[in-house]
Write an enzyme that holds these catalytic residues in place. Structure first.
Site, PDB file in Angstrom:
ATOM      1  N   GLU A  83       0.829  -1.205   0.000  1.00  0.00           N
ATOM      2  CA  GLU A  83       0.000   0.000   0.000  1.00  0.00           C
ATOM      3  C   GLU A  83       0.866   1.259   0.000  1.00  0.00           C
ATOM      4  O   GLU A  83       0.437   2.320  -0.438  1.00  0.00           O
ATOM      5  CB  GLU A  83      -0.923  -0.022   1.233  1.00  0.00           C
ATOM      6  CG  GLU A  83      -2.314   0.499   0.942  1.00  0.00           C
ATOM      7  CD  GLU A  83      -3.315   0.190   2.051  1.00  0.00           C
ATOM      8  OE1 GLU A  83      -4.235  -0.585   1.793  1.00  0.00           O
ATOM      9  OE2 GLU A  83      -3.176   0.726   3.156  1.00  0.00           O
ATOM     10  N   LYS A 109     -13.682   1.287  -3.282  1.00  0.00           N
ATOM     11  CA  LYS A 109     -14.660   1.726  -2.278  1.00  0.00           C
ATOM     12  C   LYS A 109     -15.750   2.569  -2.927  1.00  0.00           C
ATOM     13  O   LYS A 109     -16.922   2.390  -2.647  1.00  0.00           O
ATOM     14  CB  LYS A 109     -13.966   2.560  -1.190  1.00  0.00           C
ATOM     15  CG  LYS A 109     -13.187   1.744  -0.193  1.00  0.00           C
ATOM     16  CD  LYS A 109     -12.791   2.627   0.977  1.00  0.00           C
ATOM     17  CE  LYS A 109     -11.820   1.943   1.896  1.00  0.00           C
ATOM     18  NZ  LYS A 109     -11.220   2.861   2.849  1.00  0.00           N
ATOM     19  N   HIS A 129       6.850 -27.046  -2.279  1.00  0.00           N
ATOM     20  CA  HIS A 129       6.178 -28.147  -2.986  1.00  0.00           C
ATOM     21  C   HIS A 129       5.080 -27.627  -3.906  1.00  0.00           C
ATOM     22  O   HIS A 129       4.252 -28.391  -4.376  1.00  0.00           O
ATOM     23  CB  HIS A 129       5.624 -29.145  -1.964  1.00  0.00           C
ATOM     24  CG  HIS A 129       6.720 -29.758  -1.137  1.00  0.00           C
ATOM     25  ND1 HIS A 129       7.256 -31.002  -1.411  1.00  0.00           N
ATOM     26  CD2 HIS A 129       7.433 -29.253  -0.086  1.00  0.00           C
ATOM     27  CE1 HIS A 129       8.227 -31.243  -0.536  1.00  0.00           C
ATOM     28  NE2 HIS A 129       8.362 -30.206   0.266  1.00  0.00           N
TER      29      HIS A 129
HETATM   30  O1  PA5 Z   1      -3.186   1.557   5.843  1.00  0.00           O
HETATM   31  C1  PA5 Z   1      -4.317   1.995   5.755  1.00  0.00           C
HETATM   32  O2  PA5 Z   1      -4.578   3.186   5.936  1.00  0.00           O
HETATM   33  C2  PA5 Z   1      -5.502   1.092   5.451  1.00  0.00           C
HETATM   34  O3  PA5 Z   1      -5.105  -0.180   5.103  1.00  0.00           O
HETATM   35  C3  PA5 Z   1      -6.436   1.016   6.639  1.00  0.00           C
HETATM   36  O4  PA5 Z   1      -5.757   0.489   7.747  1.00  0.00           O
HETATM   37  C4  PA5 Z   1      -7.682   0.178   6.338  1.00  0.00           C
HETATM   38  O5  PA5 Z   1      -8.278   0.595   5.144  1.00  0.00           O
HETATM   39  C5  PA5 Z   1      -8.693   0.293   7.469  1.00  0.00           C
HETATM   40  O6  PA5 Z   1      -9.085   1.624   7.649  1.00  0.00           O
HETATM   41  P1  PA5 Z   1      -9.838   2.107   8.947  1.00  0.00           P
HETATM   42  O7  PA5 Z   1      -8.983   1.886  10.125  1.00  0.00           O
HETATM   43  O8  PA5 Z   1     -10.104   3.561   8.702  1.00  0.00           O
HETATM   44  O9  PA5 Z   1     -11.115   1.314   9.059  1.00  0.00           O
END
Ligand code: PA5
Length: 447
Positions: A284, A419, A305
């Site tokens: 990310e 989203k 494997h």
């Molecule tokens: O790294 C990030 O910002 C995302 O992966 C969030 O952790 C994830 O989308 C969850 O978001 P939230 O804590 O707002 O529910």
């Protein structure tokens, strides 16, 4: 004390010492951007000094509440997704007994999938148990945990009454914003704050990770202490002394040479979810603007494997980091049988770790010979101190690596695309135009 060691000396066939030296200015520049808070995403650098700044008061408050939950619950259901669950999951799997039935209390995760079978099995599993809940969402609006929490909250209120449920629910969220903060206030839940300037995937050392980790019985003070030690050996302008900087440099050199995927290969099952956490952190943070190293995780010897064949002889665009535990908590040896009918007496009395080490050595040498640049990341043991060092090492390395790649490692604009589509397709107010544009395209991709 240093409990983790990165070693790239096996890479000499793939990159030279001078190539590495030449990356010193890039590491120094990335380090400066972090220190001066002058790089992209600089409003999300709260994680950087967290190990040095986490106060005894916060640790105590988390430990006290965790102790209360431990005394009254057999199970903590932790609701969250992405950075709001992977750190705690990784920590618990790294340190705890392998089978959940051996853990007390059990920490079970929900809200990281959208699945009726999973949720209803979970409620069936806990129906005769004492339950507490930790709902975690920085934004407080993420759909997956929000809808799972609705189901779990309803179940808790039916089971314990509204007041009783509220006493067993802890919410970890933004200090001021979001629907979860509002709900927690209205219902009177105990709350913990996720600092404004710490993004989800960098939040394991905030209450996001610390609270469920403490409930699982781990020593969170040691975790922070380990992270603080890593802060020291992952700082500085030179790749000779900055361990995270060196790893970041190696990754970028290999990426530029066409090795676009990094496989984090483990030889111990306790590291599986460290890999999952790292994959989110690296993926990310770096995968954007048409660039980024693809982070993949493999569990050896299991995957030798299956995907081992691909690693040995497939496309040569992969480099490999072997993340290896030097010490397991227990030692088992191969028994001796007088009849030796399975021809295994040559291994009798040898420990599984000894045999696993030979598997690791054999694999790494085979992959090097097969043209896969390989390095090692050794971890001393399964202690909280080692884990704290590991978490911080990866956070720092990914931040440096992202800056060297010239991306903003702290945003995730790409996550919004699915989203927005999902909100439009679900009929959320404000997404009507997008819904109209998408509806004709979904007819051939229904489940
Ligand atoms: O790294 C990030 O910002 C995302 O992966 C969030 O952790 C994830 O989308 C969850 O978001 P939230 O804590 O707002 O529910």
């Amino acid at each position: 004390m240093q409990n983790i060691w990165y070693n790239d000396k096996f890479l000499l066939d793939f990159l030279s010492a001078s190539e590495l030296e030449n990356y010193n200015p890039s590491v120094a520049h990335a380090e400066k951007l972090l220190k001066d808070r002058s790089g992209p995403g600089n409003d999300f650098l709260g994680w950087l000094d967290l190990p040095k700044k986490t106060g005894k008061d916060l640790i105590k408050s988390i430990n006290d509440k965790a102790q209360e939950i431990r005394s009254k619950a057999d199970v903590l259901i932790c609701v969250g997704i992405g950075g709001s669950y992977l750190g705690a999951k990784a920590a618990i799997e790294f340190t705890s007994p392998g089978f959940e039935d051996l853990r007390k209390p059990r920490v079970i995760f929900a809200g990281h999938t959208i699945n009726s079978d999973y949720l209803s099995d979970l409620l069936e599993l806990v129906k005769d148990k004492e339950v507490a809940v930790n709902v975690i969402s920085k934004s407080g609006t993420t759909t997956e945990p929000a809808i799972a929490f609705r189901v779990i909250r309803q179940w808790m209120e039916q089971r314990y009454g509204k007041k009783g449920a509220a006493e067993r629910i802890v919410a970890t969220t933004d200090p001021a914003k979001g629907a979860l903060r509002k709900l927690a206030k209205e219902e009177g839940y105990t709350t913990y704050e996720i600092p404004d300037d710490v993004g989800g995937r960098f939040s394991v050392l905030t209450p996001v990770g610390l609270f469920p980790i403490a409930v699982a019985g781990l020593d969170i003070a040691k975790l922070i202490e380990g992270a603080s030690q890593a802060y020291d050996f992952c700082s500085g302008d030179s790749i000779e002394t900055n361990v995270a900087g060196r790893y970041a440099a190696v990754r970028n050199i290999l990426f530029r040479k066409g090795y676009t995927t990094e496989v984090m290969a483990t030889f111990q099952p306790q590291l599986h979810f460290i890999n999952e956490w790292w994959k989110q952190l690296a993926g990310e943070s770096e995968g954007k603007d048409g660039t980024g190293i693809f982070p993949a995780g493999l569990d050896y010897t299991t995957d030798l494997h299956s995907l081992g064949q691909w690693l040995q002889e497939g496309v040569r665009n992969v480099f490999e980091t072997f993340m290896i535990l030097k010490k397991t908590s227990k030692t088992m040896t191969v028994p001796k049988f007088d009849d030796d009918s399975d021809d295994l007496n040559y291994l009798a009395s040898r420990s599984f770790e000894d045999i696993n080490e030979k598997a690791f050595q054999g694999t790494m040498l085979a992959h090097l010979d097969g043209g896969v640049p390989s390095a090692t990341l050794m971890l001393a043991d399964r202690s909280e101190t080692t884990l704290g060092q590991l978490f911080y090492f990866f956070e720092k390395a990914v931040a440096l690596s992202g800056y060297i790649l010239r991306v903003n490692p702290f945003d995730q604009p790409g996550v919004e695309a699915y989203k927005k589509n999902m909100f439009a397709l679900l009929g959320k107010a404000g997404f009507e135009k997008q819904a109209a544009a998408l509806s004709s395209r979904t007819k051939d991709i229904s489940i």
